[in-house]
Design a protein around this motif. Structure first.
Motif, PDB file in Angstrom:
ATOM      1  N   LEU A 205      23.034  34.380  57.564  1.00 15.82           N
ATOM      2  CA  LEU A 205      22.689  35.210  56.511  1.00 15.82           C
ATOM      3  C   LEU A 205      21.940  34.065  55.748  1.00 15.82           C
ATOM      4  O   LEU A 205      22.180  33.000  55.267  1.00 15.82           O
ATOM      5  CB  LEU A 205      23.793  35.324  55.501  1.00 15.82           C
ATOM      6  N   VAL A 206      20.523  34.515  55.320  1.00 12.95           N
ATOM      7  CA  VAL A 206      19.559  33.655  54.424  1.00 12.95           C
ATOM      8  C   VAL A 206      19.163  34.356  53.394  1.00 12.95           C
ATOM      9  O   VAL A 206      18.852  35.655  53.411  1.00 12.95           O
ATOM     10  CB  VAL A 206      18.437  33.372  55.381  1.00 12.95           C
ATOM     11  N   ARG A 207      19.418  33.941  52.151  1.00 14.23           N
ATOM     12  CA  ARG A 207      19.226  34.357  50.777  1.00 14.23           C
ATOM     13  C   ARG A 207      17.868  34.619  50.684  1.00 14.23           C
ATOM     14  O   ARG A 207      16.864  33.595  50.972  1.00 14.23           O
ATOM     15  CB  ARG A 207      19.730  33.460  49.860  1.00 14.23           C
ATOM     16  N   LYS A 208      17.287  35.794  50.226  1.00 12.95           N
ATOM     17  CA  LYS A 208      16.003  36.070  49.888  1.00 12.95           C
ATOM     18  C   LYS A 208      15.404  35.192  48.626  1.00 12.95           C
ATOM     19  O   LYS A 208      16.401  35.110  47.690  1.00 12.95           O
ATOM     20  CB  LYS A 208      15.657  37.426  49.626  1.00 12.95           C
ATOM     21  N   GLN A 209      14.181  34.623  48.680  1.00 12.69           N
ATOM     22  CA  GLN A 209      13.847  33.812  47.821  1.00 12.69           C
ATOM     23  C   GLN A 209      13.977  34.371  46.414  1.00 12.69           C
ATOM     24  O   GLN A 209      13.373  35.582  46.075  1.00 12.69           O
ATOM     25  CB  GLN A 209      12.489  33.266  47.992  1.00 12.69           C
ATOM     26  N   GLY A 210      14.772  33.601  45.425  1.00 11.72           N
ATOM     27  CA  GLY A 210      14.450  34.162  44.106  1.00 11.72           C
ATOM     28  C   GLY A 210      15.336  35.326  43.620  1.00 11.72           C
ATOM     29  O   GLY A 210      15.510  35.731  42.740  1.00 11.72           O
ATOM     30  N   ALA A 211      16.432  35.670  44.743  1.00  5.40           N
ATOM     31  CA  ALA A 211      17.358  36.819  44.347  1.00  5.40           C
ATOM     32  C   ALA A 211      18.352  36.257  43.710  1.00  5.40           C
ATOM     33  O   ALA A 211      19.020  35.081  43.699  1.00  5.40           O
ATOM     34  CB  ALA A 211      17.883  37.261  45.854  1.00  5.40           C
ATOM     35  N   SER A 212      18.852  37.066  42.445  1.00  5.97           N
ATOM     36  CA  SER A 212      19.966  36.543  41.776  1.00  5.97           C
ATOM     37  C   SER A 212      21.167  37.342  42.328  1.00  5.97           C
ATOM     38  O   SER A 212      21.297  38.354  42.858  1.00  5.97           O
ATOM     39  CB  SER A 212      19.821  37.081  40.174  1.00  5.97           C
ATOM     40  N   ASP A 213      22.478  36.816  41.804  1.00  4.17           N
ATOM     41  CA  ASP A 213      23.766  37.342  42.107  1.00  4.17           C
ATOM     42  C   ASP A 213      23.872  38.542  41.108  1.00  4.17           C
ATOM     43  O   ASP A 213      23.390  38.897  40.161  1.00  4.17           O
ATOM     44  CB  ASP A 213      24.960  36.355  41.866  1.00  4.17           C
ATOM     45  N   ARG A 214      24.508  39.581  41.818  1.00  2.00           N
ATOM     46  CA  ARG A 214      24.859  40.623  41.155  1.00  2.00           C
ATOM     47  C   ARG A 214      26.493  40.982  41.205  1.00  2.00           C
ATOM     48  O   ARG A 214      27.028  40.640  42.235  1.00  2.00           O
ATOM     49  CB  ARG A 214      23.980  41.880  42.050  1.00  2.00           C
ATOM     50  N   PRO A 215      26.808  41.924  40.473  1.00  2.00           N
ATOM     51  CA  PRO A 215      28.198  42.121  40.426  1.00  2.00           C
ATOM     52  C   PRO A 215      28.615  43.073  41.341  1.00  2.00           C
ATOM     53  O   PRO A 215      27.999  43.526  41.750  1.00  2.00           O
ATOM     54  CB  PRO A 215      28.301  42.819  38.748  1.00  2.00           C
ATOM     55  N   SER A 216      30.162  43.072  41.539  1.00  5.45           N
ATOM     56  CA  SER A 216      30.509  43.973  42.535  1.00  5.45           C
ATOM     57  C   SER A 216      30.268  45.204  42.345  1.00  5.45           C
ATOM     58  O   SER A 216      30.568  46.383  43.372  1.00  5.45           O
ATOM     59  CB  SER A 216      32.106  43.652  42.917  1.00  5.45           C
ATOM     60  N   GLY A 217      30.290  45.981  40.917  1.00  4.46           N
ATOM     61  CA  GLY A 217      30.052  47.360  40.762  1.00  4.46           C
ATOM     62  C   GLY A 217      31.289  47.774  40.372  1.00  4.46           C
ATOM     63  O   GLY A 217      31.590  49.192  40.436  1.00  4.46           O
ATOM     64  N   SER A 218      32.391  47.488  40.528  1.00  2.00           N
ATOM     65  CA  SER A 218      34.026  47.864  40.371  1.00  2.00           C
ATOM     66  C   SER A 218      33.875  48.667  38.949  1.00  2.00           C
ATOM     67  O   SER A 218      33.376  48.181  38.009  1.00  2.00           O
ATOM     68  CB  SER A 218      34.812  46.878  40.595  1.00  2.00           C
ATOM     69  N   ASP A 219      34.430  49.716  38.864  1.00  2.00           N
ATOM     70  CA  ASP A 219      34.637  50.477  37.694  1.00  2.00           C
ATOM     71  C   ASP A 219      35.894  49.912  36.909  1.00  2.00           C
ATOM     72  O   ASP A 219      35.972  50.397  35.857  1.00  2.00           O
ATOM     73  CB  ASP A 219      34.906  52.020  38.022  1.00  2.00           C
ATOM     74  N   GLN A 220      36.667  49.063  37.745  1.00  2.00           N
ATOM     75  CA  GLN A 220      38.081  48.862  36.974  1.00  2.00           C
ATOM     76  C   GLN A 220      37.676  47.450  35.991  1.00  2.00           C
ATOM     77  O   GLN A 220      37.154  46.459  36.427  1.00  2.00           O
ATOM     78  CB  GLN A 220      39.051  48.242  38.021  1.00  2.00           C
ATOM     79  N   ARG A 221      37.874  47.541  34.766  1.00  2.00           N
ATOM     80  CA  ARG A 221      37.824  46.532  33.775  1.00  2.00           C
ATOM     81  C   ARG A 221      39.035  46.314  33.274  1.00  2.00           C
ATOM     82  O   ARG A 221      40.064  47.008  32.740  1.00  2.00           O
ATOM     83  CB  ARG A 221      36.791  46.918  32.725  1.00  2.00           C
ATOM     84  N   ARG A 222      39.252  44.814  33.146  1.00  2.00           N
ATOM     85  CA  ARG A 222      40.316  44.251  32.426  1.00  2.00           C
ATOM     86  C   ARG A 222      40.145  43.927  30.922  1.00  2.00           C
ATOM     87  O   ARG A 222      38.872  43.647  30.762  1.00  2.00           O
ATOM     88  CB  ARG A 222      41.113  43.265  33.122  1.00  2.00           C
ATOM     89  N   LEU A 223      40.981  43.763  29.999  1.00  2.00           N
ATOM     90  CA  LEU A 223      40.642  43.558  28.723  1.00  2.00           C
ATOM     91  C   LEU A 223      40.136  42.015  28.575  1.00  2.00           C
ATOM     92  O   LEU A 223      39.236  41.340  28.127  1.00  2.00           O
ATOM     93  CB  LEU A 223      41.726  43.352  27.583  1.00  2.00           C
ATOM     94  N   PHE A 224      40.711  40.888  29.665  1.00  2.00           N
ATOM     95  CA  PHE A 224      40.227  40.066  29.849  1.00  2.00           C
ATOM     96  C   PHE A 224      40.801  39.190  30.940  1.00  2.00           C
ATOM     97  O   PHE A 224      41.678  39.901  31.884  1.00  2.00           O
ATOM     98  CB  PHE A 224      40.678  38.871  28.836  1.00  2.00           C
ATOM     99  N   GLY A 225      40.063  38.091  31.803  1.00  2.00           N
ATOM    100  CA  GLY A 225      40.570  37.746  33.192  1.00  2.00           C
ATOM    101  C   GLY A 225      40.244  38.508  34.398  1.00  2.00           C
ATOM    102  O   GLY A 225      40.678  38.547  35.332  1.00  2.00           O
TER     103      GLY A 225
END
Length: 411
Positions: A204-224
């Motif tokens: 796997l070769v990262r495309k130039q200039g690509a930023s990391d993206r979040p997983s998109g999970s709908d589950q959110r914790r208060l912290f952690g």
């Protein structure tokens, strides 16, 4: 003293790809142990062949039954690169073996796609959980994967796309070193719909200039929250505060729903966002001078919906000038200016305020302690060593994060 058992690496091209030394060792052996797929590459001889698969108990029995006669264990590629040699030397002792390596199929795969592999993240999906591998892939520039019969390139592509990781060019290298060698190039979307032979390596070769993206999970914790729920900065930098350290730091800040909080050097905003979830009727001022990280913090704040967060694009300590005094201050960083930032920040700490400083070097630890002592703050220190479990074969091993220090101070 010559080792009694020779571990010989062999490629998909069989005897044709071996050195003269390796061929001579195999020709003189009276017992040859290995996977059936590798034994089938050898010509008929007087040597006794013992086929063993992935069953480690069966392999141990075969090795334990070797007498004084010359014996060979066949392994694919380089036996010491995600091969069986480490397991055998750990189990029976290094003195019992000699290792004759072959070119690893991983090395061949990188040669075929003309990419240097010295900085690549390399792993074997036979010994690592896919979720853990995906976490590493997300922040890597270059990746090499040994796939398995169950975890094929299409399964890997599916797992990456499910986590919104679509910014890699993929190469699937099959049957390397044989007349049937094939290299397939495509994006992850196209790889997901294809079938490949069992003998393959995925690059796997990262495309130039690509930023990391979040997983998109709908589950959110208060912290952690898991690190991959946040947009992150450039590869190999990642979040400034990993989730485990973040939990301890937030607890030590002693936040209430109405707290006024400063996060100095907020990065992409992971700690500030979670602080804003706790201090939802107060204010969390997140100060970051890097334009890229500041932009990522804005996007993360939108995803987590934290109206009490106030992102500030500026440089500390100048950015402190127009802020209200703080009930809690978090300072993170590794530069030599951290003690000066702490000194300027605690001058604006309220009468019952707390400060938590996260540093990675002992020099900064000592310097920050001196700053807190000079300001007559009560202080304490935590050294945090975190190791995350990884499954390898039938065992759990632990991969350590870099040790870090939390220096705590209060009025």
């Amino acid at each position: 003293m010559t080792a009694r058992i020779q571990i010989v690496g062999i490629g998909d091209d069989g005897l044709d790809g071996l050195t003269g030394q390796a061929r001579q060792i195999i020709d003189s052996a009276t017992l040859i142990i290995g996977p059936k797929s590798l034994l089938d590459k050898l010509p008929k001889s007087a040597a006794r062949h013992v086929a063993v698969g992935s069953n480690l108990d069966q392999l141990q029995q075969a090795i334990g039954g070797v007498g004084d006669s010359p014996a060979v264990v066949l392994a694919g590629g380089d036996p010491l690169f995600y091969g069986i040699a480490r397991y055998l030397t750990d189990t029976f002792g290094k003195e019992k073996f000699e290792v004759i390596p072959h070119v690893s199929t991983m090395q061949l795969a990188f040669a075929r796609v003309k990419e240097s592999w010295d900085d690549a993240y390399l792993t074997n999906l036979a010994t690592q959980p896919l979720d853990r591998v995906v976490d590493h892939v997300r922040t890597s520039e270059l990746v090499g994967l040994f796939t398995t019969k169950a975890i094929t390139p299409s399964v890997v592509a599916e797992a990456l796309l499910d986590r919104r990781i679509d910014y890699f060019t993929a190469y699937v290298c099959e049957n390397l070193g044989t007349p049937d060698e094939t290299v397939t190039q495509g994006d992850l979307q196209s790889i997901r719909g294809q079938s490949f032979g069992e003998m393959n390596v995925m690059i796997l070769v990262r495309k130039q200039g690509a930023s990391d993206r979040p997983s998109g999970s709908d589950q959110r914790r208060l912290f952690g929250n898991p690190d991959d729920l946040f947009l992150q900065s450039r590869p190999k930098r990642g979040l400034l505060t990993p989730s485990e350290v973040r939990c301890i730091a937030l607890a030590e800040l002693g936040l209430t729903p109405t707290s006024i909080v400063w996060d100095v050097g907020a990065g992409s905003g992971s700690l500030a966002i979670e602080a804003a979830s706790i201090a939802n009727r107060g204010k969390v001022f997140a100060i970051e001078m890097d334009a890229e990280d500041y932009g990522l913090m804005i996007e993360n704040a939108k995803m987590f919906d934290v109206p009490s967060l106030v992102p500030i694009h500026g440089q500390a300590p100048d950015a402190f000038k127009d802020l209200p005094n703080a009930d809690a201050i978090f300072v993170g960083g590794s530069g030599r200016f951290v003690p000066d930032l702490v000194s300027a920040a605690i001058a604006r700490l309220s009468s019952n305020g707390r400060v938590v400083v996260n540093v990675s070097s002992p020099d900064n630890l000592v310097s920050v302690q001196a700053v807190l002592a000079k300001a007559n703050l009560q202080q304490d220190v935590r050294m945090i060593n975190i190791a995350r479990g990884q499954y390898q074969l039938d065992r759990v091993r632990f991969a350590a994060l870099n040790p870090t220090f939390l220096i705590l101070g209060r009025r």
